[in-house]
Design a protein around this motif. Structure first.
Motif, PDB file in Angstrom:
ATOM      1  N   ARG A  61       0.849  -1.195   0.000  1.00  0.00           N
ATOM      2  CA  ARG A  61       0.000   0.000   0.000  1.00  0.00           C
ATOM      3  C   ARG A  61       0.884   1.244   0.000  1.00  0.00           C
ATOM      4  NH1 ARG A  61      -2.694   1.295   4.557  1.00  0.00           N
ATOM      5  NH2 ARG A  61      -1.343  -0.098   5.704  1.00  0.00           N
ATOM      6  N   THR A  62       0.465   2.246  -0.761  1.00  0.00           N
ATOM      7  CA  THR A  62       1.158   3.519  -0.806  1.00  0.00           C
ATOM      8  C   THR A  62       0.101   4.610  -0.714  1.00  0.00           C
ATOM      9  OG1 THR A  62       2.767   2.520  -2.295  1.00  0.00           O
ATOM     10  CG2 THR A  62       2.838   4.889  -2.110  1.00  0.00           C
ATOM     11  N   VAL A  63       0.274   5.525   0.235  1.00  0.00           N
ATOM     12  CA  VAL A  63      -0.726   6.579   0.417  1.00  0.00           C
ATOM     13  C   VAL A  63      -0.060   7.950   0.437  1.00  0.00           C
ATOM     14  CG1 VAL A  63      -2.343   5.095   1.656  1.00  0.00           C
ATOM     15  CG2 VAL A  63      -0.680   6.418   2.938  1.00  0.00           C
ATOM     16  N   LEU A  64      -0.836   8.928   0.000  1.00  0.00           N
ATOM     17  CA  LEU A  64      -0.413  10.317   0.060  1.00  0.00           C
ATOM     18  C   LEU A  64      -1.008  10.913   1.328  1.00  0.00           C
ATOM     19  CD1 LEU A  64       0.944  12.754  -1.382  1.00  0.00           C
ATOM     20  CD2 LEU A  64      -1.299  13.238  -2.382  1.00  0.00           C
ATOM     21  N   VAL A  65      -0.168  11.573   2.127  1.00  0.00           N
ATOM     22  CA  VAL A  65      -0.634  12.216   3.354  1.00  0.00           C
ATOM     23  C   VAL A  65      -0.135  13.656   3.377  1.00  0.00           C
ATOM     24  CG1 VAL A  65      -0.710  10.077   4.705  1.00  0.00           C
ATOM     25  CG2 VAL A  65       1.388  11.427   4.683  1.00  0.00           C
ATOM     26  N   ARG A  66      -0.790  14.460   4.195  1.00  0.00           N
ATOM     27  CA  ARG A  66      -0.375  15.855   4.387  1.00  0.00           C
ATOM     28  C   ARG A  66      -0.048  16.033   5.856  1.00  0.00           C
ATOM     29  NH1 ARG A  66      -3.249  19.991   6.168  1.00  0.00           N
ATOM     30  NH2 ARG A  66      -5.224  18.942   5.783  1.00  0.00           N
ATOM     31  N   PHE A  67       1.045  16.715   6.148  1.00  0.00           N
ATOM     32  CA  PHE A  67       1.434  16.957   7.531  1.00  0.00           C
ATOM     33  C   PHE A  67       0.838  18.278   7.995  1.00  0.00           C
ATOM     34  CE2 PHE A  67       4.416  18.449  10.835  1.00  0.00           C
ATOM     35  CZ  PHE A  67       4.246  17.416  11.730  1.00  0.00           C
ATOM     36  N   ASP A  68       0.063  18.217   9.080  1.00  0.00           N
ATOM     37  CA  ASP A  68      -0.530  19.412   9.685  1.00  0.00           C
ATOM     38  C   ASP A  68       0.404  19.876  10.797  1.00  0.00           C
ATOM     39  OD1 ASP A  68      -1.952  21.264  11.278  1.00  0.00           O
ATOM     40  OD2 ASP A  68      -3.852  20.389  10.647  1.00  0.00           O
ATOM     41  N   ILE A  69       1.068  20.994  10.568  1.00  0.00           N
ATOM     42  CA  ILE A  69       2.074  21.474  11.517  1.00  0.00           C
ATOM     43  C   ILE A  69       1.456  21.893  12.854  1.00  0.00           C
ATOM     44  CG2 ILE A  69       2.133  23.894  10.806  1.00  0.00           C
ATOM     45  CD1 ILE A  69       5.261  23.552  10.977  1.00  0.00           C
ATOM     46  N   ARG A  70       0.199  22.342  12.840  1.00  0.00           N
ATOM     47  CA  ARG A  70      -0.439  22.763  14.096  1.00  0.00           C
ATOM     48  C   ARG A  70      -0.724  21.587  15.020  1.00  0.00           C
ATOM     49  NH1 ARG A  70      -5.447  25.276  12.116  1.00  0.00           N
ATOM     50  NH2 ARG A  70      -4.860  24.167  10.257  1.00  0.00           N
ATOM     51  N   THR A  71      -1.231  20.490  14.434  1.00  0.00           N
ATOM     52  CA  THR A  71      -1.565  19.329  15.257  1.00  0.00           C
ATOM     53  C   THR A  71      -0.451  18.288  15.283  1.00  0.00           C
ATOM     54  OG1 THR A  71      -2.601  18.189  13.407  1.00  0.00           O
ATOM     55  CG2 THR A  71      -4.023  19.591  14.781  1.00  0.00           C
ATOM     56  N   GLU A  73       0.205  16.088  13.022  1.00  0.00           N
ATOM     57  CA  GLU A  73      -0.361  14.815  12.590  1.00  0.00           C
ATOM     58  C   GLU A  73      -0.324  14.712  11.072  1.00  0.00           C
ATOM     59  OE1 GLU A  73      -3.706  13.912  15.978  1.00  0.00           O
ATOM     60  OE2 GLU A  73      -4.310  15.061  14.210  1.00  0.00           O
ATOM     61  N   TYR A  74      -0.244  13.467  10.608  1.00  0.00           N
ATOM     62  CA  TYR A  74      -0.365  13.193   9.183  1.00  0.00           C
ATOM     63  C   TYR A  74      -1.837  12.967   8.873  1.00  0.00           C
ATOM     64  CZ  TYR A  74       4.685  12.667   8.795  1.00  0.00           C
ATOM     65  OH  TYR A  74       6.026  12.898   8.792  1.00  0.00           O
ATOM     66  N   ILE A  75      -2.337  13.624   7.841  1.00  0.00           N
ATOM     67  CA  ILE A  75      -3.733  13.520   7.448  1.00  0.00           C
ATOM     68  C   ILE A  75      -3.796  12.795   6.105  1.00  0.00           C
ATOM     69  CG2 ILE A  75      -5.801  14.838   6.833  1.00  0.00           C
ATOM     70  CD1 ILE A  75      -4.524  17.094   8.656  1.00  0.00           C
ATOM     71  N   PHE A  76      -4.580  11.723   6.069  1.00  0.00           N
ATOM     72  CA  PHE A  76      -4.741  10.936   4.844  1.00  0.00           C
ATOM     73  C   PHE A  76      -5.326  11.808   3.737  1.00  0.00           C
ATOM     74  CE2 PHE A  76      -7.442   8.415   2.066  1.00  0.00           C
ATOM     75  CZ  PHE A  76      -6.562   7.435   1.646  1.00  0.00           C
ATOM     76  N   VAL A  77      -4.720  11.748   2.548  1.00  0.00           N
ATOM     77  CA  VAL A  77      -5.236  12.479   1.392  1.00  0.00           C
ATOM     78  C   VAL A  77      -5.859  11.491   0.403  1.00  0.00           C
ATOM     79  CG1 VAL A  77      -4.662  13.995  -0.551  1.00  0.00           C
ATOM     80  CG2 VAL A  77      -3.568  14.337   1.679  1.00  0.00           C
ATOM     81  N   LYS A  78      -5.069  10.507  -0.043  1.00  0.00           N
ATOM     82  CA  LYS A  78      -5.613   9.500  -0.969  1.00  0.00           C
ATOM     83  C   LYS A  78      -4.661   8.316  -1.073  1.00  0.00           C
ATOM     84  CE  LYS A  78      -3.697  11.331  -5.284  1.00  0.00           C
ATOM     85  NZ  LYS A  78      -4.019  11.770  -6.636  1.00  0.00           N
ATOM     86  N   GLU A  79      -5.236   7.205  -1.490  1.00  0.00           N
ATOM     87  CA  GLU A  79      -4.437   6.002  -1.738  1.00  0.00           C
ATOM     88  C   GLU A  79      -3.854   6.115  -3.147  1.00  0.00           C
ATOM     89  OE1 GLU A  79      -4.272   1.378  -0.750  1.00  0.00           O
ATOM     90  OE2 GLU A  79      -5.675   2.732   0.210  1.00  0.00           O
ATOM     91  N   LEU A  80      -2.597   5.728  -3.285  1.00  0.00           N
ATOM     92  CA  LEU A  80      -1.910   5.766  -4.576  1.00  0.00           C
ATOM     93  C   LEU A  80      -1.872   4.354  -5.150  1.00  0.00           C
ATOM     94  CD1 LEU A  80       0.993   8.130  -3.495  1.00  0.00           C
ATOM     95  CD2 LEU A  80      -1.012   8.736  -4.832  1.00  0.00           C
ATOM     96  N   PRO A  81      -1.552   4.211  -6.421  1.00  0.00           N
ATOM     97  CA  PRO A  81      -1.464   2.862  -7.008  1.00  0.00           C
ATOM     98  C   PRO A  81      -0.508   1.971  -6.209  1.00  0.00           C
ATOM     99  CG  PRO A  81      -1.345   4.520  -8.730  1.00  0.00           C
ATOM    100  CD  PRO A  81      -1.288   5.238  -7.408  1.00  0.00           C
ATOM    101  N   ARG A  82      -0.901   0.718  -6.048  1.00  0.00           N
ATOM    102  CA  ARG A  82      -0.103  -0.225  -5.255  1.00  0.00           C
ATOM    103  C   ARG A  82       1.252  -0.495  -5.906  1.00  0.00           C
ATOM    104  NH1 ARG A  82      -2.692  -2.737  -1.179  1.00  0.00           N
ATOM    105  NH2 ARG A  82      -1.316  -4.526  -1.137  1.00  0.00           N
ATOM    106  N   THR A  83       2.221  -0.787  -5.052  1.00  0.00           N
ATOM    107  CA  THR A  83       3.537  -1.195  -5.506  1.00  0.00           C
ATOM    108  C   THR A  83       3.759  -2.624  -5.039  1.00  0.00           C
ATOM    109  OG1 THR A  83       4.567  -0.344  -3.498  1.00  0.00           O
ATOM    110  CG2 THR A  83       4.471   1.137  -5.391  1.00  0.00           C
ATOM    111  N   GLU A  84       4.788  -3.260  -5.532  1.00  0.00           N
ATOM    112  CA  GLU A  84       5.108  -4.617  -5.106  1.00  0.00           C
ATOM    113  C   GLU A  84       5.556  -4.594  -3.646  1.00  0.00           C
ATOM    114  OE1 GLU A  84       4.732  -7.549  -6.739  1.00  0.00           O
ATOM    115  OE2 GLU A  84       3.688  -6.283  -8.162  1.00  0.00           O
ATOM    116  N   PRO A  85       5.088  -5.546  -2.833  1.00  0.00           N
ATOM    117  CA  PRO A  85       5.537  -5.614  -1.437  1.00  0.00           C
ATOM    118  C   PRO A  85       7.044  -5.787  -1.356  1.00  0.00           C
ATOM    119  CG  PRO A  85       3.685  -7.067  -1.803  1.00  0.00           C
ATOM    120  CD  PRO A  85       4.101  -6.549  -3.141  1.00  0.00           C
ATOM    121  N   ALA A  86       7.649  -5.168  -0.317  1.00  0.00           N
ATOM    122  CA  ALA A  86       9.106  -5.265  -0.153  1.00  0.00           C
ATOM    123  C   ALA A  86       9.483  -6.544   0.547  1.00  0.00           C
ATOM    124  CB  ALA A  86       9.606  -4.078   0.647  1.00  0.00           C
TER     125      ALA A  86
END
Length: 86
Positions: A61-71, A73-86
């Motif tokens: 799984r690969t996801v895009l998140v945004r970091f909220d400097i005030r809190t 915390e990382y905030i989920f934005v969207k799931e990105l296309p899957r990559t091969e598991p490591a």
């Protein structure tokens, strides 16, 4: 697990030797991070701003998140296309 390198300064390495050492170090770090059930967090061209990060999980799984400097915390934005598991 310590890695035994030949006694050679990093400045004396060929590009191939330097890349090999970096790949070994990255593979070891990946194992350590995934052993703790943590994602690998990084930025690349898919990040629309400097506040956005990619979280890559061991299961692919690969996801895009945004970091909220005030809190702080990382905030989920969207799931990105899957990559091969490591």
């Amino acid at each position: 697990m310590p890695i035994n390198y030949p006694p050679k300064s990093v400045f004396d390495l060929t590009d191939e030797e330097a890349e090999e050492r970096l790949q070994i170090a990255m593979d070891n770090l990946k194992k350590e991070i995934y052993a703790k059930s943590l994602p690998i967090v990084y930025q690349d061209k898919r990040c629309p701003t400097q506040k956005h990060y990619i979280e890559a999980y061991q299961d692919g799984r690969t996801v895009l998140v945004r970091f909220d400097i005030r809190t702080r915390e990382y905030i989920f934005v969207k799931e990105l296309p899957r990559t091969e598991p490591a």
